[in-house]
Design a protein around this motif. Structure first.
Motif, PDB file in Angstrom:
ATOM      1  N   LEU A  22       0.841  -1.204   0.000  1.00 51.79           N
ATOM      2  CA  LEU A  22       0.000   0.000   0.000  1.00 51.79           C
ATOM      3  C   LEU A  22       0.872   1.249   0.000  1.00 51.79           C
ATOM      4  CD1 LEU A  22      -2.775   1.442   0.322  1.00 51.79           C
ATOM      5  CD2 LEU A  22      -2.414   1.264   2.797  1.00 51.79           C
ATOM      6  N   ALA A  23       1.920   1.250   0.831  1.00 52.18           N
ATOM      7  CA  ALA A  23       2.808   2.418   0.886  1.00 52.18           C
ATOM      8  C   ALA A  23       3.470   2.653  -0.465  1.00 52.18           C
ATOM      9  CB  ALA A  23       3.868   2.218   1.972  1.00 52.18           C
ATOM     10  N   LEU A  24       3.896   1.590  -1.132  1.00 56.90           N
ATOM     11  CA  LEU A  24       4.508   1.732  -2.456  1.00 56.90           C
ATOM     12  C   LEU A  24       3.486   2.267  -3.456  1.00 56.90           C
ATOM     13  CD1 LEU A  24       6.507  -1.632  -2.593  1.00 56.90           C
ATOM     14  CD2 LEU A  24       7.395   0.630  -2.006  1.00 56.90           C
ATOM     15  N   CYS A  25       2.256   1.752  -3.367  1.00 60.12           N
ATOM     16  CA  CYS A  25       1.210   2.172  -4.303  1.00 60.12           C
ATOM     17  C   CYS A  25       0.842   3.638  -4.102  1.00 60.12           C
ATOM     18  CB  CYS A  25      -0.008   1.276  -4.103  1.00 60.12           C
ATOM     19  SG  CYS A  25      -1.344   1.534  -5.285  1.00 60.12           S
ATOM     20  N   ASP A  26       0.690   4.053  -2.844  1.00 60.77           N
ATOM     21  CA  ASP A  26       0.333   5.443  -2.552  1.00 60.77           C
ATOM     22  C   ASP A  26       1.364   6.425  -3.086  1.00 60.77           C
ATOM     23  OD1 ASP A  26      -2.065   4.925  -1.321  1.00 60.77           O
ATOM     24  OD2 ASP A  26      -1.317   5.145   0.724  1.00 60.77           O
ATOM     25  N   HIS A  27       2.590   5.963  -3.260  1.00 62.86           N
ATOM     26  CA  HIS A  27       3.659   6.847  -3.729  1.00 62.86           C
ATOM     27  C   HIS A  27       4.059   6.558  -5.175  1.00 62.86           C
ATOM     28  CE1 HIS A  27       4.487   8.994   0.055  1.00 62.86           C
ATOM     29  NE2 HIS A  27       3.973   7.914   0.593  1.00 62.86           N
ATOM     30  N   GLY A  28       3.149   5.974  -5.934  1.00 61.08           N
ATOM     31  CA  GLY A  28       3.328   5.944  -7.380  1.00 61.08           C
ATOM     32  C   GLY A  28       3.659   4.622  -8.016  1.00 61.08           C
ATOM     33  N   ALA A  29       3.954   3.575  -7.233  1.00 61.28           N
ATOM     34  CA  ALA A  29       4.299   2.293  -7.828  1.00 61.28           C
ATOM     35  C   ALA A  29       3.061   1.620  -8.424  1.00 61.28           C
ATOM     36  CB  ALA A  29       4.933   1.378  -6.790  1.00 61.28           C
ATOM     37  N   GLU A  30       3.261   0.836  -9.460  1.00 63.09           N
ATOM     38  CA  GLU A  30       2.195  -0.006 -10.006  1.00 63.09           C
ATOM     39  C   GLU A  30       2.212  -1.318  -9.225  1.00 63.09           C
ATOM     40  OE1 GLU A  30       0.789  -2.220 -14.164  1.00 63.09           O
ATOM     41  OE2 GLU A  30       2.841  -1.495 -13.933  1.00 63.09           O
ATOM     42  N   VAL A  31       1.142  -1.596  -8.513  1.00 65.14           N
ATOM     43  CA  VAL A  31       1.065  -2.812  -7.705  1.00 65.14           C
ATOM     44  C   VAL A  31       0.012  -3.733  -8.307  1.00 65.14           C
ATOM     45  CG1 VAL A  31       0.578  -3.798  -5.440  1.00 65.14           C
ATOM     46  CG2 VAL A  31       1.789  -1.610  -5.613  1.00 65.14           C
ATOM     47  N   ILE A  32       0.452  -4.903  -8.730  1.00 64.94           N
ATOM     48  CA  ILE A  32      -0.457  -5.917  -9.259  1.00 64.94           C
ATOM     49  C   ILE A  32      -0.682  -6.949  -8.164  1.00 64.94           C
ATOM     50  CG2 ILE A  32      -0.819  -7.660 -11.040  1.00 64.94           C
ATOM     51  CD1 ILE A  32       1.179  -6.033 -12.778  1.00 64.94           C
ATOM     52  N   LYS A  33      -1.894  -6.974  -7.651  1.00 64.49           N
ATOM     53  CA  LYS A  33      -2.258  -7.875  -6.566  1.00 64.49           C
ATOM     54  C   LYS A  33      -2.733  -9.188  -7.176  1.00 64.49           C
ATOM     55  CE  LYS A  33      -5.242  -8.231  -2.491  1.00 64.49           C
ATOM     56  NZ  LYS A  33      -4.125  -8.482  -1.551  1.00 64.49           N
ATOM     57  N   VAL A  34      -1.975 -10.245  -6.977  1.00 66.49           N
ATOM     58  CA  VAL A  34      -2.333 -11.564  -7.504  1.00 66.49           C
ATOM     59  C   VAL A  34      -3.182 -12.279  -6.458  1.00 66.49           C
ATOM     60  CG1 VAL A  34      -1.475 -13.765  -8.350  1.00 66.49           C
ATOM     61  CG2 VAL A  34      -0.237 -11.641  -8.887  1.00 66.49           C
ATOM     62  N   GLU A  35      -4.431 -12.571  -6.826  1.00 64.88           N
ATOM     63  CA  GLU A  35      -5.369 -13.187  -5.895  1.00 64.88           C
ATOM     64  C   GLU A  35      -5.792 -14.576  -6.380  1.00 64.88           C
ATOM     65  OE1 GLU A  35      -8.358 -10.539  -3.996  1.00 64.88           O
ATOM     66  OE2 GLU A  35      -7.882  -9.185  -5.661  1.00 64.88           O
ATOM     67  N   PRO A  36      -6.095 -15.469  -5.450  1.00 65.63           N
ATOM     68  CA  PRO A  36      -6.650 -16.767  -5.835  1.00 65.63           C
ATOM     69  C   PRO A  36      -8.066 -16.585  -6.375  1.00 65.63           C
ATOM     70  CG  PRO A  36      -6.749 -16.505  -3.462  1.00 65.63           C
ATOM     71  CD  PRO A  36      -5.979 -15.320  -3.985  1.00 65.63           C
ATOM     72  N   PRO A  37      -8.622 -17.605  -7.010  1.00 66.39           N
ATOM     73  CA  PRO A  37      -9.976 -17.455  -7.589  1.00 66.39           C
ATOM     74  C   PRO A  37     -11.013 -16.957  -6.601  1.00 66.39           C
ATOM     75  CG  PRO A  37      -8.958 -19.460  -8.397  1.00 66.39           C
ATOM     76  CD  PRO A  37      -8.011 -18.907  -7.369  1.00 66.39           C
ATOM     77  N   ALA A  38     -10.881 -17.310  -5.314  1.00 68.70           N
ATOM     78  CA  ALA A  38     -11.841 -16.857  -4.310  1.00 68.70           C
ATOM     79  C   ALA A  38     -11.542 -15.452  -3.808  1.00 68.70           C
ATOM     80  CB  ALA A  38     -11.867 -17.829  -3.128  1.00 68.70           C
ATOM     81  N   GLY A  39     -10.413 -14.891  -4.202  1.00 68.86           N
ATOM     82  CA  GLY A  39     -10.039 -13.551  -3.766  1.00 68.86           C
ATOM     83  C   GLY A  39      -9.322 -13.544  -2.435  1.00 68.86           C
ATOM     84  N   ASP A  40      -8.735 -12.411  -2.103  1.00 67.56           N
ATOM     85  CA  ASP A  40      -8.119 -12.205  -0.802  1.00 67.56           C
ATOM     86  C   ASP A  40      -9.213 -12.339   0.265  1.00 67.56           C
ATOM     87  OD1 ASP A  40      -7.046 -11.076   1.567  1.00 67.56           O
ATOM     88  OD2 ASP A  40      -5.795  -9.672   0.444  1.00 67.56           O
ATOM     89  N   PRO A  41      -8.987 -13.158   1.313  1.00 66.38           N
ATOM     90  CA  PRO A  41     -10.001 -13.257   2.372  1.00 66.38           C
ATOM     91  C   PRO A  41     -10.376 -11.913   2.976  1.00 66.38           C
ATOM     92  CG  PRO A  41      -8.350 -14.983   2.626  1.00 66.38           C
ATOM     93  CD  PRO A  41      -7.848 -14.062   1.546  1.00 66.38           C
ATOM     94  N   GLY A  42      -9.481 -10.927   2.864  1.00 65.12           N
ATOM     95  CA  GLY A  42      -9.774  -9.602   3.379  1.00 65.12           C
ATOM     96  C   GLY A  42     -10.988  -8.954   2.722  1.00 65.12           C
ATOM     97  N   ARG A  43     -11.373  -9.434   1.539  1.00 69.40           N
ATOM     98  CA  ARG A  43     -12.557  -8.890   0.872  1.00 69.40           C
ATOM     99  C   ARG A  43     -13.836  -9.162   1.669  1.00 69.40           C
ATOM    100  NH1 ARG A  43     -12.114  -7.259  -4.465  1.00 69.40           N
ATOM    101  NH2 ARG A  43     -10.113  -7.681  -5.486  1.00 69.40           N
ATOM    102  N   GLY A  44     -13.777 -10.135   2.572  1.00 69.23           N
ATOM    103  CA  GLY A  44     -14.965 -10.488   3.332  1.00 69.23           C
ATOM    104  C   GLY A  44     -14.890 -10.135   4.805  1.00 69.23           C
ATOM    105  N   ILE A  45     -13.872  -9.378   5.221  1.00 68.07           N
ATOM    106  CA  ILE A  45     -13.687  -9.074   6.643  1.00 68.07           C
ATOM    107  C   ILE A  45     -14.369  -7.755   7.019  1.00 68.07           C
ATOM    108  CG2 ILE A  45     -11.988  -8.465   8.413  1.00 68.07           C
ATOM    109  CD1 ILE A  45     -10.050 -10.389   7.150  1.00 68.07           C
TER     110      ILE A  45
END
Length: 368
Positions: A22-45
């Motif tokens: 997140l810190a890298l992304c906020d300061h301009g980096a391109e961050v590609i988040k690779v998720e499993p088919p069900a997605g990051d469990p954080g999507r449901g928290i």
């Protein structure tokens, strides 16, 4: 420093790795988040707002989501091709899993020597506990932190923030940036083995005097950080609120006790933490009950003392100071976000509040 042009592949889930990227992304980096088919469990928290879990939104805004099933050879090959052009790779599997799937650090750095590869795990890549599963609270327990975080009954209390998660994310961020700086002169990336346990133990430096010097557990009644100082503890106020006294330097002690008309008590405080300070604790306990939290806040704010009113989270986020510091931001939809705590003068962070749709990455390597 703007990180425009930096490409980050993030396979981490939940909190430590996403906090780093997140810190890298906020300061301009391109961050590609690779998720499993069900997605990051954080999507449901937790609570949802604007169609997304706030937990997930807070940690993954501005990133792009690529959905891969790493058990499939075709998807593993897509990941390898992405990593060939990447600058940073972050993963949080248990030790050995990434290598078994075909994207361990030796494989990826063999293909791309400039890659900075960061592994975040509970206990590190080697050692007696390397294969053991753990989340934040278990690591805090094993690091000794919980034994020093005591509730009113003397039992270990769960800290409100996930200390081990956040510390390992910050240490990972520091290591990644140091490796990128080194790469400028060597042309070579590096491998980072970040342990949540190591990060938490490494943050205990200020409380380890009794342990390192005498081999003993610090006594909460004697130690400044655990209640042994009258000027480093929390007091209840008359309305049921609380005020924290948070600095025992002589100038603060003399200022407050002088203003309260009890300058003679300063001598007990200046002898250092310990049970001899109990008369001061007893006095301040009674005094703080005579006014409300906000009345004490107004009065103490006019003195040169180190203190803080104990605020609720809604109160804290409503503080105009945080707004002026760009720490509470509002997007076009009226949703609030937490800003970047890294403040550059010339190139400040530019958070992108877009929440990545699962599998929505439309980069050049998304074809099968």
């Amino acid at each position: 420093m703007k990180l425009t042009g930096l490409k980050v592949i993030d396979l981490s889930l939940f909190l430590p790795g996403p906090y780093l990227t997140l810190a890298l992304c906020d300061h301009g980096a391109e961050v590609i988040k690779v998720e499993p088919p069900a997605g990051d469990p954080g999507r449901g928290i937790g609570e949802r707002q604007g169609g997304h879990a706030v937990f997930f939104r807070n940690l993954n805004r501005g990133k792009q989501s690529l959905c891969l099933d790493l058990k499939l050879e075709a998807d593993r090959e897509r990941l390898l091709r992405l990593c060939d052009e990447a600058d940073v790779f972050v993963e949080s599997f248990r030790p050995g899993v990434a290598a078994r799937l075909g994207f361990g650090q030796e494989t990826l750095r063999g293909r791309n020597p400039r890659l900075v590869y960061c592994s975040i795990s509970a206990f590190g890549q080697d050692g007696d506990y390397a294969a053991r599963p753990a989340h934040d609270l278990g690591v805090e327990a094993m690091a000794g932190v919980l034994s020093m975080s005591l509730g009113p009954d003397g039992s270990p209390a769960i800290p409100a923030i996930p200390v081990a998660d956040v510390l390992s994310g910050l240490h990972g961020l520091s290591g990644v940036l140091m490796a990128l700086l080194r790469r400028e002169s060597t042309g070579q990336g590096d491998y980072l083995d970040i342990s949540m346990l190591d990060s938490t133990v490494g943050a205990c430096l200020n409380i380890l005097g009794p342990t390192l010097a005498e081999g003993r557990q610090p006594d909460p009644r004697e130690e400044r950080t655990t209640g042994g100082s009258a000027f480093y503890r929390v007091y209840r106020t008359g309305d049921g609120g609380h005020i924290s006294m948070a600095g025992q330097e002589p100038k603060f002690v003399h200022c407050l006790l002088g203003a309260l008309g009890r300058p003679e008590l300063a001598e007990l405080v200046l002898q250092g933490p310990g049970r001899h300070q109990q008369p001061v604790v007893d006095y301040l306990t009674g005094v703080f009950l005579t006014r409300t939290r906000d009345e004490w806040d107004a009065w103490l704010g006019g003195l040169d003392v180190c203190y803080g009113p104990v605020k609720t989270l809604p109160e804290a986020l409503a503080d105009p100071h945080l707004a002026r510091r760009a720490m509470v931001l509002t997007d076009d939809a009226g949703l609030r976000h937490i800003g970047s705590p890294i403040h550059f003068a010339d190139e400040p962070a530019e958070p992108d509040f877009t929440v990545p749709a699962l599998g929505g990455y439309a980069g050049p390597d998304t074809h099968r």
